[in-house]
Design an enzyme around this catalytic site. Structure first.
Site, PDB file in Angstrom:
ATOM      1  N   HIS A   1       0.838  -1.209   0.000  1.00  0.00           N
ATOM      2  CA  HIS A   1       0.000   0.000   0.000  1.00  0.00           C
ATOM      3  C   HIS A   1       0.871   1.258   0.000  1.00  0.00           C
ATOM      4  O   HIS A   1       0.565   2.243   0.678  1.00  0.00           O
ATOM      5  CB  HIS A   1      -0.935   0.002   1.211  1.00  0.00           C
ATOM      6  CG  HIS A   1      -2.023  -1.028   1.156  1.00  0.00           C
ATOM      7  ND1 HIS A   1      -3.227  -0.817   0.523  1.00  0.00           N
ATOM      8  CD2 HIS A   1      -2.072  -2.291   1.651  1.00  0.00           C
ATOM      9  CE1 HIS A   1      -3.988  -1.905   0.644  1.00  0.00           C
ATOM     10  NE2 HIS A   1      -3.302  -2.820   1.315  1.00  0.00           N
TER      11      HIS A   1
ATOM     12  N   ASP B   1      -0.939  -5.314   5.929  1.00  0.00           N
ATOM     13  CA  ASP B   1      -1.911  -6.148   5.226  1.00  0.00           C
ATOM     14  C   ASP B   1      -1.646  -6.163   3.729  1.00  0.00           C
ATOM     15  O   ASP B   1      -0.979  -5.293   3.187  1.00  0.00           O
ATOM     16  CB  ASP B   1      -3.330  -5.633   5.486  1.00  0.00           C
ATOM     17  CG  ASP B   1      -3.538  -4.216   4.949  1.00  0.00           C
ATOM     18  OD1 ASP B   1      -2.606  -3.404   5.076  1.00  0.00           O
ATOM     19  OD2 ASP B   1      -4.626  -3.930   4.428  1.00  0.00           O
ATOM     20  N   GLU B   2      -2.175  -7.150   3.073  1.00  0.00           N
ATOM     21  CA  GLU B   2      -2.237  -7.250   1.610  1.00  0.00           C
ATOM     22  C   GLU B   2      -0.896  -6.929   0.937  1.00  0.00           C
ATOM     23  O   GLU B   2      -0.840  -6.224  -0.070  1.00  0.00           O
ATOM     24  CB  GLU B   2      -3.339  -6.321   1.078  1.00  0.00           C
ATOM     25  CG  GLU B   2      -4.714  -6.729   1.581  1.00  0.00           C
ATOM     26  CD  GLU B   2      -5.800  -5.750   1.209  1.00  0.00           C
ATOM     27  OE1 GLU B   2      -6.938  -6.206   0.945  1.00  0.00           O
ATOM     28  OE2 GLU B   2      -5.554  -4.530   1.179  1.00  0.00           O
ATOM     29  N   ALA B   3       0.164  -7.484   1.494  1.00  0.00           N
ATOM     30  CA  ALA B   3       1.507  -7.255   0.945  1.00  0.00           C
ATOM     31  C   ALA B   3       1.853  -8.361  -0.048  1.00  0.00           C
ATOM     32  O   ALA B   3       2.898  -9.021   0.064  1.00  0.00           O
ATOM     33  CB  ALA B   3       2.533  -7.185   2.074  1.00  0.00           C
ATOM     34  N   GLN B   4       0.989  -8.555  -1.045  1.00  0.00           N
ATOM     35  CA  GLN B   4       1.161  -9.659  -1.987  1.00  0.00           C
ATOM     36  C   GLN B   4       2.419  -9.534  -2.829  1.00  0.00           C
ATOM     37  O   GLN B   4       2.928 -10.531  -3.348  1.00  0.00           O
ATOM     38  CB  GLN B   4      -0.053  -9.769  -2.919  1.00  0.00           C
ATOM     39  CG  GLN B   4      -1.318 -10.284  -2.235  1.00  0.00           C
ATOM     40  CD  GLN B   4      -2.259  -9.164  -1.849  1.00  0.00           C
ATOM     41  OE1 GLN B   4      -1.810  -8.179  -1.285  1.00  0.00           O
ATOM     42  NE2 GLN B   4      -3.536  -9.312  -2.127  1.00  0.00           N
TER      43      GLN B   4
END
Length: 481
Positions: free
Chosen positions: A232, A295-298
């Site tokens: 992000h 979060d959401e650290a793909q």
């Protein structure tokens, strides 16, 4: 007090049948807390037209706010007879919450900004109250769409009416960076210059952020700043390309997809950047918490993610703050006191959440299918998302935090996030927040045994006229209104 419309419902209510207090025009507020007395007088004067001087001592005041030696940290007692109203609490926060209850016991016209007809009555009896959870929060995402200080101050005011005591500000994301960092000035100038769908974006100056912090503190709301890391981060990479793995500046991002950005975890410059940002944000924030996202650290490998968190979490601790992260932080090595914020919504156990519980993290509950304020009420809602389902007011209310997690979990409290991918106006904030936020506030404050949907919906419906008087829009949920 049998038919009081207080939200959240107090822990214990003892009505005094046939007893009513009437606020006299020459009434005085005697207060042991200058801030609580001033707040109450300021809330009462516009609609009543009464002077209501606040004094440290008076032989026969109409309202007394007393600090006493015993009681829960945020608890209070409120006694009403025909001659006086007395609020007792051990802390200034407790007095403030007692004042908020008192204001809700008065006729709804007390919320008007111009003088109204009385009488200003309060039903007789006693209330004894204290919160179920110490952390009762809401979150406002100012990154997807930017909202200036005045909007945030108004949001704080409305939260505090329902005994919410934490406001989590999501200050950085792919679409915009929203707090000025003196050591990295392009974050504000370049990283803050856009938002979802385009537009000017914006960024809080440090003085504006300090104003928000101070205003919130006066209402016993603690600001929790979030700098989302290591994903992000497109806005930061756009401002400072040396933080990107390939050293180039990605274009400013105005979409809503996630998981594509990451800081260059292997570069020392990244940790200089993170240290500087966290240091400046911590210095501006007197509260105990610093949220680092996670979060959401793909686009960050698991190995790099864990290595990054091993470097960054101790920075937070060294600054005298407690680490807060989304529950994906669970497998990373734990810092003392860490809080993992759970936003899952699936019935099967979440491995990251279980790892956080196993390490002894306190868990902040934000189940997306119950408390995500950005979810639509119904398929016909004009704004909002629906990936976690539709959330009616009853859905937001009818759950027990103690029953959501394994029995060994340490629940810190409940927080209701408002993400703003589809929210571009104050009217949008109001529509998605009310009436669900008061429902969630009752989940977090009131004893489970005192909560009942049928009774709650009646109490909540009485708040519609109050919101209208204050200019707060709301969704006319047919199950409530």
């Amino acid at each position: 007090m049998n038919d009081i419309t207080v939200v959240p419902v107090p822990a214990r209510v003892e009505p005094a049948s046939g007893v009513t207090f009437v606020l006299p025009a020459d009434g005085v507020i005697r207060s042991d807390s200058a801030s609580a007395g001033a707040f109450l007088a300021g809330a009462l004067r516009p609609a009543t037209g009464f002077a209501l001087p606040v004094v440290a001592d008076h032989p026969a005041p109409a309202i007394e706010l007393r600090l006493v030696a015993t009681g829960a940290d945020e608890g209070y007692e409120l006694d009403v007879d025909a001659g006086s109203v007395v609020v007792r609490a051990r802390t200034a926060a407790g007095l403030f919450y007692g004042v908020q209850t008192l204001l809700q016991l008065l006729p709804s016209s007390v919320d008007a900004t111009t003088v109204q007809d009385g009488p200003w009555t309060v039903p007789g009896g006693r209330i004894r109250d204290e919160p179920r959870f110490a952390y009762r929060g809401a979150m406002l995402d100012v990154s997807r769409h930017f909202f200036g200080p005045d909007v945030v101050l108004r949001f704080v005011d409305e939260l505090s009416r329902y005994k919410i005591n934490f406001l989590h500000l999501h200050l950085s994301d792919d679409q915009g960076w929203r707090i000025a960092i003196e050591s990295w000035p392009e974050l504000a100038r370049s990283g803050g210059a856009t938002q979802v769908g385009g537009g000017a974006g914006g960024c809080f100056s440090q003085a504006e952020y300090a104003r928000i912090v101070a205003h919130a503190a006066e209402r016993h709301v603690t600001i929790v700043p979030e700098i989302d890391l290591p994903g992000h981060t497109n806005a930061a990479l756009h401002a400072y390309p040396q933080l990107n793995a390939d050293g180039t500046a990605p274009p400013a991002y105005t979409g809503v997809d996630v998981g594509f950005s990451t800081l260059a975890v292997g570069r020392e410059a990244t940790y200089t950047f993170v240290q500087d940002v966290l240091r400046e944000v911590a210095a501006l924030t007197p509260g105990p918490y610093l949220h680092i996202g996670g979060d959401e650290a793909q686009s960050t490998s698991t190995e790099d993610y864990l290595a990054f968190m091993d470097r960054v979490q101790p920075m937070v601790t060294a600054l005298g703050k407690t680490v807060v992260g989304w529950h994906q932080i669970g497998p990373a090595r734990r810092e003392p006191g860490r809080i993992a914020q759970y936003w899952g919504h699936k019935p099967e156990p979440d491995e990251d959440l279980l790892a956080a519980i196993a390490q002894g993290d306190r868990i902040l509950l934000s189940p997306a299918d119950r408390v995500y304020l950005d979810m639509k009420y119904t398929v016909d809602s004009p704004i909002g998302l629906d990936w976690a389902g539709h959330i009616t007011t009853r859905t937001a209310y009818d759950w027990d935090p103690a029953a959501l997690l394994p029995g060994d979990a340490d629940v810190a409290g409940v927080e209701a996030p408002l993400w703003t991918e589809t929210v571009a106006t104050v009217d949008g904030i109001d529509l998605l927040t009310f009436p669900r936020l008061p429902a969630i506030a009752e989940v977090a404050w009131s004893p489970q045994a005192a909560r009942d949907w049928a009774a709650f919906r009646v109490r909540l419906a009485a708040h519609g006229p109050r919101w209208t008087l204050r200019g707060v829009g709301f969704h006319p949920d047919p199950e409530v209104f």
